[in-house]
Design a protein around this motif. Structure first.
Motif, PDB file in Angstrom:
ATOM      1  N   PHE A  35       0.830  -1.137  -0.121  1.00  0.00           N
ATOM      2  CA  PHE A  35       0.040  -0.063   0.149  1.00  0.00           C
ATOM      3  C   PHE A  35       0.915   1.197   0.086  1.00  0.00           C
ATOM      4  CE2 PHE A  35      -2.434   3.464   2.038  1.00  0.00           C
ATOM      5  CZ  PHE A  35      -3.719   3.327   1.447  1.00  0.00           C
ATOM      6  N   ALA A  36       1.992   1.374   0.995  1.00  0.00           N
ATOM      7  CA  ALA A  36       2.892   2.529   0.918  1.00  0.00           C
ATOM      8  C   ALA A  36       3.477   2.507  -0.479  1.00  0.00           C
ATOM      9  CB  ALA A  36       3.798   2.228   1.889  1.00  0.00           C
ATOM     10  N   ALA A  37       3.942   1.546  -0.810  1.00  0.00           N
ATOM     11  CA  ALA A  37       4.751   1.787  -2.356  1.00  0.00           C
ATOM     12  C   ALA A  37       3.916   2.005  -3.464  1.00  0.00           C
ATOM     13  CB  ALA A  37       5.105   0.604  -2.649  1.00  0.00           C
ATOM     14  N   ALA A  38       2.464   1.814  -3.440  1.00  0.00           N
ATOM     15  CA  ALA A  38       1.664   2.202  -4.557  1.00  0.00           C
ATOM     16  C   ALA A  38       1.223   3.794  -4.135  1.00  0.00           C
ATOM     17  CB  ALA A  38       0.111   1.275  -4.338  1.00  0.00           C
ATOM     18  N   ALA A  39       1.333   4.080  -3.134  1.00  0.00           N
ATOM     19  CA  ALA A  39       0.971   5.351  -2.738  1.00  0.00           C
ATOM     20  C   ALA A  39       2.001   6.525  -2.716  1.00  0.00           C
ATOM     21  CB  ALA A  39       0.231   5.707  -1.096  1.00  0.00           C
ATOM     22  N   GLY A  40       3.359   5.799  -2.636  1.00  0.00           N
ATOM     23  CA  GLY A  40       4.450   6.880  -2.799  1.00  0.00           C
ATOM     24  C   GLY A  40       4.897   7.196  -1.314  1.00  0.00           C
ATOM     25  N   LEU A  41       4.572   6.657  -0.355  1.00  0.00           N
ATOM     26  CA  LEU A  41       4.754   6.846   1.154  1.00  0.00           C
ATOM     27  C   LEU A  41       5.748   6.079   1.702  1.00  0.00           C
ATOM     28  CD1 LEU A  41       1.058   7.068   2.622  1.00  0.00           C
ATOM     29  CD2 LEU A  41       2.787   9.170   2.227  1.00  0.00           C
ATOM     30  N   GLU A  42       6.537   6.494   2.434  1.00  0.00           N
ATOM     31  CA  GLU A  42       7.630   5.798   3.373  1.00  0.00           C
ATOM     32  C   GLU A  42       6.846   5.166   4.176  1.00  0.00           C
ATOM     33  OE1 GLU A  42      10.706   5.186   2.379  1.00  0.00           O
ATOM     34  OE2 GLU A  42      10.665   6.678   0.800  1.00  0.00           O
ATOM     35  N   GLY A  43       7.468   4.237   4.897  1.00  0.00           N
ATOM     36  CA  GLY A  43       6.534   3.269   5.973  1.00  0.00           C
ATOM     37  C   GLY A  43       6.317   4.028   7.163  1.00  0.00           C
ATOM     38  N   ASP A  44       7.493   4.919   7.769  1.00  0.00           N
ATOM     39  CA  ASP A  44       7.194   5.868   8.767  1.00  0.00           C
ATOM     40  C   ASP A  44       5.901   6.990   8.421  1.00  0.00           C
ATOM     41  OD1 ASP A  44       8.757   7.026   6.985  1.00  0.00           O
ATOM     42  OD2 ASP A  44       9.673   8.346   8.413  1.00  0.00           O
ATOM     43  N   GLN A  45       6.064   7.382   6.998  1.00  0.00           N
ATOM     44  CA  GLN A  45       5.027   8.173   6.794  1.00  0.00           C
ATOM     45  C   GLN A  45       3.565   7.542   6.755  1.00  0.00           C
ATOM     46  OE1 GLN A  45       6.576   9.249   2.941  1.00  0.00           O
ATOM     47  NE2 GLN A  45       6.984  11.612   3.771  1.00  0.00           N
TER      48      GLN A  45
END
Length: 245
Positions: free
Chosen positions: A131-141
């Motif tokens: 999900f984070a990768a698809a959204a362009g977020l880092e894990g901590d974000q």
């Protein structure tokens, strides 16, 4: 009773007598692979809104041409992928029938709507890393977005793919220095707007009539679109002075 011919349009010659025509049940079967939520009541409702024009047999049964099916694909795709209200879609269809181009309009509906890519709403739920990768977020974000209530994973820690637009917007704002903790103002505003819209449509959505629920769903889509337009216009108005040279 004489059969009423469908009008010819940019979606093909709907009056070709040599083209096999489908019953409404057969149309439902054709469309359901791409639009699982479509129902016979929905198709009837779109006809009542003058968006599709099937022939009627002498006994009153609807008969849909390939052009009619293409129009239905266009309408359903514009609603699902672009959240357009029916009035806008009807204006687009009328323009297409006149042969006018539509800058920025949905893809031509004569072609089947493309399958949703991985990570879009049809994908169900995703593990946090995907999900984070698809959204362009880092894990901590992603964790901070959850912490401040912008995103809500299920009991297994998976995220609904339908929440990807929220996550992507959060990722984009983060690139401009606006952190998830600053986004509660958007969350609070959305909750108030949702409460207002719910008061208008909830009683109808509880109705047993499928047609009433279809109309309420259309109204809900239009209210969401108008609310987003109003939000953008108000924000731009408040910041207009900053945009002036």
């Amino acid at each position: 009773m004489t059969a009423v011919p469908s009008r010819a349009s940019a979606f093909g010659d709907a009056d070709d007598q040599h083209t096999p025509r489908l019953t409404i049940g057969e149309v439902l079967t054709v469309l359901r692979d791409d639009f699982p939520d479509v129902t016979i009541s929905k198709i009837r409702y779109l006809e009542s809104e003058d968006l599709v024009h099937p022939q009627r047999t002498a006994s009153g049964y609807r008969k849909f041409s390939s052009a009619d099916v293409a129009r239905l694909r266009y309408v359903l795709g514009a609603q699902r992928d672009h959240y357009l209200p029916l009035k806008v879609i009807k204006d687009q269809l009328d323009a297409l029938d006149r042969g006018e181009p539509l800058p920025g309009s949905p893809p031509a509906a004569a072609e089947p709507a493309p399958a949703a890519p991985v990570g879009e709403p049809d994908a169900g739920t995703l593990p946090p890393e995907q999900f984070a990768a698809a959204a362009g977020l880092e894990g901590d974000q992603l964790a901070v977005c959850v912490q401040f209530g912008l995103l809500a994973p299920d009991a297994e820690g998976r995220h609904p793919a339908a929440d990807l637009p929220i996550a992507r917007a959060a990722a984009g704002l983060a690139r401009h220095g606006i952190e998830p903790r600053h986004l509660r103002v958007y969350q609070n505003g959305a909750e108030r707007e949702a409460g207002l819209v719910e008061q208008l449509v909830a009683p109808v959505l509880r109705a047993r009539s499928e047609e009433a629920r279809t109309r309420a769903t259309e109204k809900l889509r239009e209210l969401v679109t108008l609310s987003a337009q109003l939000h953008g216009a108000l924000l731009e108005a408040r910041l207009r002075d900053l945009l002036r040279p």
